[in-house]
Design a protein around this motif. Structure first.
Motif, PDB file in Angstrom:
ATOM      1  N   PRO A  99       0.853  -1.104   0.253  1.00 43.42           N
ATOM      2  CA  PRO A  99      -0.030   0.054  -0.169  1.00 43.42           C
ATOM      3  C   PRO A  99       0.939   1.252   0.096  1.00 43.42           C
ATOM      4  O   PRO A  99       0.318   2.317  -0.299  1.00 43.42           O
ATOM      5  N   ASN A 100       2.230   1.226   0.336  1.00 42.47           N
ATOM      6  CA  ASN A 100       3.046   2.085   0.521  1.00 42.47           C
ATOM      7  C   ASN A 100       4.363   1.976   0.128  1.00 42.47           C
ATOM      8  O   ASN A 100       4.556   0.770   0.001  1.00 42.47           O
ATOM      9  N   ALA A 101       5.386   2.992  -0.004  1.00 38.67           N
ATOM     10  CA  ALA A 101       6.715   2.690  -0.229  1.00 38.67           C
ATOM     11  C   ALA A 101       7.505   1.919   0.625  1.00 38.67           C
ATOM     12  O   ALA A 101       8.160   0.958   0.338  1.00 38.67           O
ATOM     13  N   GLY A 102       7.166   2.050   2.011  1.00 39.44           N
ATOM     14  CA  GLY A 102       7.690   1.316   3.313  1.00 39.44           C
ATOM     15  C   GLY A 102       7.288  -0.077   2.947  1.00 39.44           C
ATOM     16  O   GLY A 102       8.378  -0.814   3.021  1.00 39.44           O
ATOM     17  N   VAL A 103       6.349  -0.585   2.869  1.00 34.69           N
ATOM     18  CA  VAL A 103       5.882  -1.975   2.544  1.00 34.69           C
ATOM     19  C   VAL A 103       6.799  -2.586   1.422  1.00 34.69           C
ATOM     20  O   VAL A 103       7.054  -3.569   1.559  1.00 34.69           O
ATOM     21  N   LEU A 104       6.710  -1.699   0.235  1.00 36.71           N
ATOM     22  CA  LEU A 104       7.230  -2.104  -0.969  1.00 36.71           C
ATOM     23  C   LEU A 104       8.812  -2.391  -0.729  1.00 36.71           C
ATOM     24  O   LEU A 104       9.338  -3.534  -1.168  1.00 36.71           O
ATOM     25  N   VAL A 105       9.438  -1.487   0.046  1.00 41.15           N
ATOM     26  CA  VAL A 105      10.766  -1.610   0.272  1.00 41.15           C
ATOM     27  C   VAL A 105      11.189  -2.901   1.098  1.00 41.15           C
ATOM     28  O   VAL A 105      12.068  -3.747   0.591  1.00 41.15           O
ATOM     29  N   ALA A 106      10.499  -3.017   2.091  1.00 44.50           N
ATOM     30  CA  ALA A 106      10.508  -4.096   2.955  1.00 44.50           C
ATOM     31  C   ALA A 106      10.462  -5.470   2.213  1.00 44.50           C
ATOM     32  O   ALA A 106      11.206  -6.491   2.249  1.00 44.50           O
ATOM     33  N   ALA A 107       9.403  -5.520   1.266  1.00 47.76           N
ATOM     34  CA  ALA A 107       9.040  -6.863   0.699  1.00 47.76           C
ATOM     35  C   ALA A 107      10.301  -6.948  -0.337  1.00 47.76           C
ATOM     36  O   ALA A 107      10.641  -8.107  -0.570  1.00 47.76           O
ATOM     37  N   ARG A 108      10.792  -6.131  -1.024  1.00 48.38           N
ATOM     38  CA  ARG A 108      11.879  -5.985  -1.739  1.00 48.38           C
ATOM     39  C   ARG A 108      13.078  -6.787  -1.250  1.00 48.38           C
ATOM     40  O   ARG A 108      14.018  -7.504  -1.849  1.00 48.38           O
ATOM     41  N   ALA A 109      13.433  -6.270  -0.071  1.00 46.64           N
ATOM     42  CA  ALA A 109      14.437  -7.062   0.696  1.00 46.64           C
ATOM     43  C   ALA A 109      14.266  -8.349   1.037  1.00 46.64           C
ATOM     44  O   ALA A 109      15.283  -9.254   1.079  1.00 46.64           O
ATOM     45  N   LEU A 110      12.931  -8.651   1.382  1.00 46.91           N
ATOM     46  CA  LEU A 110      12.579 -10.207   1.397  1.00 46.91           C
ATOM     47  C   LEU A 110      13.005 -10.761   0.294  1.00 46.91           C
ATOM     48  O   LEU A 110      13.134 -11.867   0.320  1.00 46.91           O
ATOM     49  N   GLN A 111      12.368 -10.270  -1.059  1.00 43.37           N
ATOM     50  CA  GLN A 111      12.555 -10.860  -2.211  1.00 43.37           C
ATOM     51  C   GLN A 111      14.164 -11.193  -2.334  1.00 43.37           C
ATOM     52  O   GLN A 111      14.481 -12.231  -2.984  1.00 43.37           O
ATOM     53  N   GLY A 112      15.017 -10.424  -2.034  1.00 47.21           N
ATOM     54  CA  GLY A 112      16.412 -10.454  -2.066  1.00 47.21           C
ATOM     55  C   GLY A 112      16.921 -11.851  -1.606  1.00 47.21           C
ATOM     56  O   GLY A 112      17.819 -12.322  -1.929  1.00 47.21           O
ATOM     57  N   ILE A 113      16.233 -12.090  -0.122  1.00 48.14           N
ATOM     58  CA  ILE A 113      16.474 -13.172   0.576  1.00 48.14           C
ATOM     59  C   ILE A 113      16.301 -14.520  -0.134  1.00 48.14           C
ATOM     60  O   ILE A 113      16.991 -15.335  -0.254  1.00 48.14           O
ATOM     61  N   GLY A 114      15.117 -14.470  -0.751  1.00 44.62           N
ATOM     62  CA  GLY A 114      14.661 -15.607  -1.481  1.00 44.62           C
ATOM     63  C   GLY A 114      15.508 -15.772  -2.825  1.00 44.62           C
ATOM     64  O   GLY A 114      15.916 -16.832  -3.030  1.00 44.62           O
ATOM     65  N   GLY A 115      16.118 -14.815  -3.446  1.00 43.31           N
ATOM     66  CA  GLY A 115      16.833 -14.517  -4.553  1.00 43.31           C
ATOM     67  C   GLY A 115      18.162 -15.329  -4.161  1.00 43.31           C
ATOM     68  O   GLY A 115      18.588 -16.114  -4.776  1.00 43.31           O
ATOM     69  N   ALA A 116      18.654 -15.078  -2.973  1.00 42.34           N
ATOM     70  CA  ALA A 116      19.996 -15.646  -2.527  1.00 42.34           C
ATOM     71  C   ALA A 116      19.782 -17.073  -2.244  1.00 42.34           C
ATOM     72  O   ALA A 116      20.808 -17.715  -2.369  1.00 42.34           O
ATOM     73  N   LEU A 117      18.461 -17.666  -2.213  1.00 44.96           N
ATOM     74  CA  LEU A 117      18.476 -19.021  -1.958  1.00 44.96           C
ATOM     75  C   LEU A 117      18.295 -19.892  -3.246  1.00 44.96           C
ATOM     76  O   LEU A 117      19.045 -20.849  -3.262  1.00 44.96           O
ATOM     77  N   LEU A 118      17.594 -19.283  -4.221  1.00 46.09           N
ATOM     78  CA  LEU A 118      17.312 -19.722  -5.350  1.00 46.09           C
ATOM     79  C   LEU A 118      18.238 -19.916  -6.451  1.00 46.09           C
ATOM     80  O   LEU A 118      18.428 -20.700  -7.252  1.00 46.09           O
ATOM     81  N   THR A 119      18.957 -18.436  -6.417  1.00 49.73           N
ATOM     82  CA  THR A 119      19.844 -18.546  -7.712  1.00 49.73           C
ATOM     83  C   THR A 119      20.792 -19.402  -7.565  1.00 49.73           C
ATOM     84  O   THR A 119      21.391 -20.213  -8.672  1.00 49.73           O
ATOM     85  N   PRO A 120      21.710 -19.408  -6.612  1.00 45.87           N
ATOM     86  CA  PRO A 120      22.874 -20.624  -6.676  1.00 45.87           C
ATOM     87  C   PRO A 120      22.355 -21.817  -6.838  1.00 45.87           C
ATOM     88  O   PRO A 120      22.787 -22.772  -7.457  1.00 45.87           O
ATOM     89  N   GLY A 121      21.240 -22.140  -6.150  1.00 45.33           N
ATOM     90  CA  GLY A 121      20.547 -23.373  -6.214  1.00 45.33           C
ATOM     91  C   GLY A 121      20.296 -23.883  -7.616  1.00 45.33           C
ATOM     92  O   GLY A 121      20.332 -25.262  -7.890  1.00 45.33           O
ATOM     93  N   SER A 122      19.602 -23.321  -8.360  1.00 41.82           N
ATOM     94  CA  SER A 122      19.363 -23.645  -9.674  1.00 41.82           C
ATOM     95  C   SER A 122      20.385 -24.225 -10.505  1.00 41.82           C
ATOM     96  O   SER A 122      20.068 -25.082 -11.154  1.00 41.82           O
ATOM     97  N   LEU A 123      21.607 -23.384 -10.742  1.00 43.01           N
ATOM     98  CA  LEU A 123      22.742 -24.317 -11.525  1.00 43.01           C
ATOM     99  C   LEU A 123      23.276 -25.563 -10.793  1.00 43.01           C
ATOM    100  O   LEU A 123      23.713 -26.334 -11.370  1.00 43.01           O
ATOM    101  N   ALA A 124      23.086 -25.415  -9.511  1.00 42.51           N
ATOM    102  CA  ALA A 124      23.732 -26.486  -8.435  1.00 42.51           C
ATOM    103  C   ALA A 124      22.919 -27.653  -8.711  1.00 42.51           C
ATOM    104  O   ALA A 124      23.754 -28.793  -8.688  1.00 42.51           O
ATOM    105  N   LEU A 125      21.669 -27.630  -8.846  1.00 44.03           N
ATOM    106  CA  LEU A 125      20.771 -28.714  -9.272  1.00 44.03           C
ATOM    107  C   LEU A 125      21.354 -29.334 -10.479  1.00 44.03           C
ATOM    108  O   LEU A 125      21.114 -30.643 -10.706  1.00 44.03           O
ATOM    109  N   ILE A 126      21.571 -28.695 -11.429  1.00 42.81           N
ATOM    110  CA  ILE A 126      21.679 -29.254 -12.794  1.00 42.81           C
ATOM    111  C   ILE A 126      23.121 -29.968 -12.601  1.00 42.81           C
ATOM    112  O   ILE A 126      23.286 -31.186 -13.106  1.00 42.81           O
TER     113      ILE A 126
END
Length: 518
Positions: A99-126
């Motif tokens: 609903p506002n920029a504060g929530v968006l920025v916090a959610a983007r930080a959470l997105q980065g945590i998810g990205g840190a988990l899945l990004t190296p894993g995708s290639l490692a699984l192959i």
């Protein structure tokens, strides 16, 4: 021993789910810039909030990506990959309904945590799942499809912003995750964790992050590393240092005591990170890897290059919309040539670097990109795409073609083979950190006010001050490469280098070359 063949139904499912997972993070890193003006107007926020919309994601991604790969090595790569996919999608949903920029920025930080988990894993699984005879082809397909996703990203982002709205730039990740996660659980074999003991190089698979052993050691040391703890303190200090320095740069125009204290605290956190990594028995980033002068120099070149790229694509997407009057769709489409050129010609660039060595490509590539930064100054009000925008993007694409594959291969060639995955993870994190610092610092250096993106004249004037800064950083990278990079010639025949289209970071590499990962 992994025995899944690429031609089998299971092999196709593994390739599909890893492509879907990595594409979520890759698309997110390219589509958001196109949506920024609409986000700013809809949420009624200033330029600093737009900077944080980009950088909150990069802070957690860059700070935690090394730890993310190590978690996969210890607890199971499929498990951490699926957690990352679900986490990323949940954070994307929160971004989409913010609903506002504060929530968006916090959610983007959470997105980065998810990205840190899945990004190296995708290639490692192959790397962990496919038969050694099929592994290189699978990685090449994964990288190629990812490159296509990167090329489509700005176009897709523009289409979504013009159509259903900017929130769908984030919400589109939810159905992708709903497809990706069940396929992974059903069809991807687990590797790592208690079922897996790497042979030869610590925890080099994943992003080659090796938090349990620093990337090299005996088999006994690897067993101990797999049972031991993680460098959570190092990861936390690294992310904290990036966050504090980013805050200080974005808010520096205020000139308050809080900003000064934050800047000092950021530097202190960075120093503490170095001290922890120096004395910890299982560091996330073992400092002795920087004993290789070429590795150190190439990482400095990487930071120069990707700092300029981060600033360029952040500001150019705004310039095309705020000043030139392009729609989000037209602005996103306008940026396609750079990625397309990388996809088409990276293999040839790698072959050339194999013959002549890395020094010339790593010198000429940044200089071409610097020329593109100056050519983009032709873009102003009512800019014509063919005569004003396209020439700069073609030169930019040519520079990236010359540069990216040799840069990644030189990083891998600068360390012992068993530490190549670790080296690649550090290089990737350095590139992302440089990009976020650039997005934080460039508006300050260019004198952009809080409402600059609301005024075509004000933004255009600041844009013209910012691009020479980007060009100067690239020239510095070229000078470093010319002065210090030497042979041995890198092996640019790595699948990740041959088909790469990500403009925000160099390709990740696990360090494996057809070896049995057990």
């Amino acid at each position: 021993m992994p025995d899944v063949r690429l031609s089998s139904p299971q092999g196709k499912w593994i390739l599909l789910t890893t492509v879907l997972g990595s594409s979520m993070a890759l698309l997110d890193s390219t589509v958001v810039n196109v949506a920024l003006p609409r986000i700013g107007r809809d949420l009624n926020v200033d330029l600093a909030a737009l900077q944080w919309t980009v950088n909150a994601y990069l802070v957690t991604l860059a700070g935690l990506i090394l730890l993310g790969g190590a978690l996969g090595d210890r607890y199971g790569r499929r498990k951490i990959f699926v957690i990352g996919v679900v986490w990323f999608a949940s954070a994307s949903l929160l971004c989409g309904v913010a609903p506002n920029a504060g929530v968006l920025v916090a959610a983007r930080a959470l997105q980065g945590i998810g990205g840190a988990l899945l990004t190296p894993g995708s290639l490692a699984l192959i790397q962990a799942s496919f038969h050694p005879d099929d592994r290189a082809k699978a990685v090449g397909l994964w990288s190629g499809f990812g490159g296509i996703g990167a090329a489509v990203g700005p176009f897709l982002g523009g289409w979504l912003v013009d159509g259903p709205g900017w929130r769908w730039v984030f919400l589109i990740n939810v159905p992708v995750a709903l497809l990706c996660a069940p396929i992974a659980v059903r069809h991807v074999p687990e590797s790592g964790g208690r079922e897996f003991r790497p042979h030869g190089a610590g925890a080099e698979a994943g992003a080659g992050t090796g938090a349990g052993g620093g990337g090299a050691g005996t088999e006994a040391e690897e067993e101990e590393g797999a049972r031991g703890g993680f460098d959570v303190l190092g990861a936390a200090l690294g992310a904290l240092a990036l966050a504090l320095v980013t805050y200080a740069l974005i808010e520096a125009r205020q000139g308050s005591a809080v900003v000064a204290v934050t800047a000092v605290a950021g530097v202190a956190a960075a120093v503490a990170f170095v001290l922890v990594e120096k004395h910890r028995p299982d560091p996330m980033m073992p400092l002795d890897i920087f004993a290789s002068r070429q590795f150190t120099v190439v990482n400095l070149v990487t930071m120069c290059v990707y700092a300029a790229f981060g600033g360029f694509f952040f500001l150019t997407a705004l310039q095309l919309q705020v000043v030139s009057g392009y729609s989000p769709l037209k602005a996103g489409t306008a940026l396609l040539p750079t990625t397309v050129l990388m996809l088409l010609f990276s293999a040839r660039s790698g072959a050339l670097a194999d013959r002549i060595g890395p020094r010339i490509p790593l010198t000429v590539g940044p200089l071409l990109c610097a020329a593109a930064m100056l050519l983009i100054l032709r873009v102003g009000k009512k800019a014509d795409y063919l005569t004003d925008v396209l020439p700069a993007l073609l030169v930019m694409g040519a520079g990236m073609v010359v540069l990216v594959a040799p840069l990644t291969a030189t990083v891998l060639a600068s360390v012992d083979t068993e530490r190549a995955g670790l080296a690649s993870g550090i290089n990737n994190a350095a590139a992302r950190a440089a990009g976020l610092i650039a997005v934080a610092a460039l508006p300050l250096l260019a004198g952009m006010g809080p409402d600059a993106y609301r005024s075509a004249d004000a933004f255009d004037a600041a844009f013209r001050r910012a691009m020479p800064w980007c060009a100067g950083v690239l020239v510095l990278g070229a000078v470093l490469a010319f002065a210090w990079v030497r042979r041995p010639a890198p092996d640019c025949n790595v699948p990740e280098c041959r088909t790469h289209g990500n403009i925000t970071s160099p390709p990740l590499d696990t360090g494996k070359r057809g070896r049995d990962p057990r």
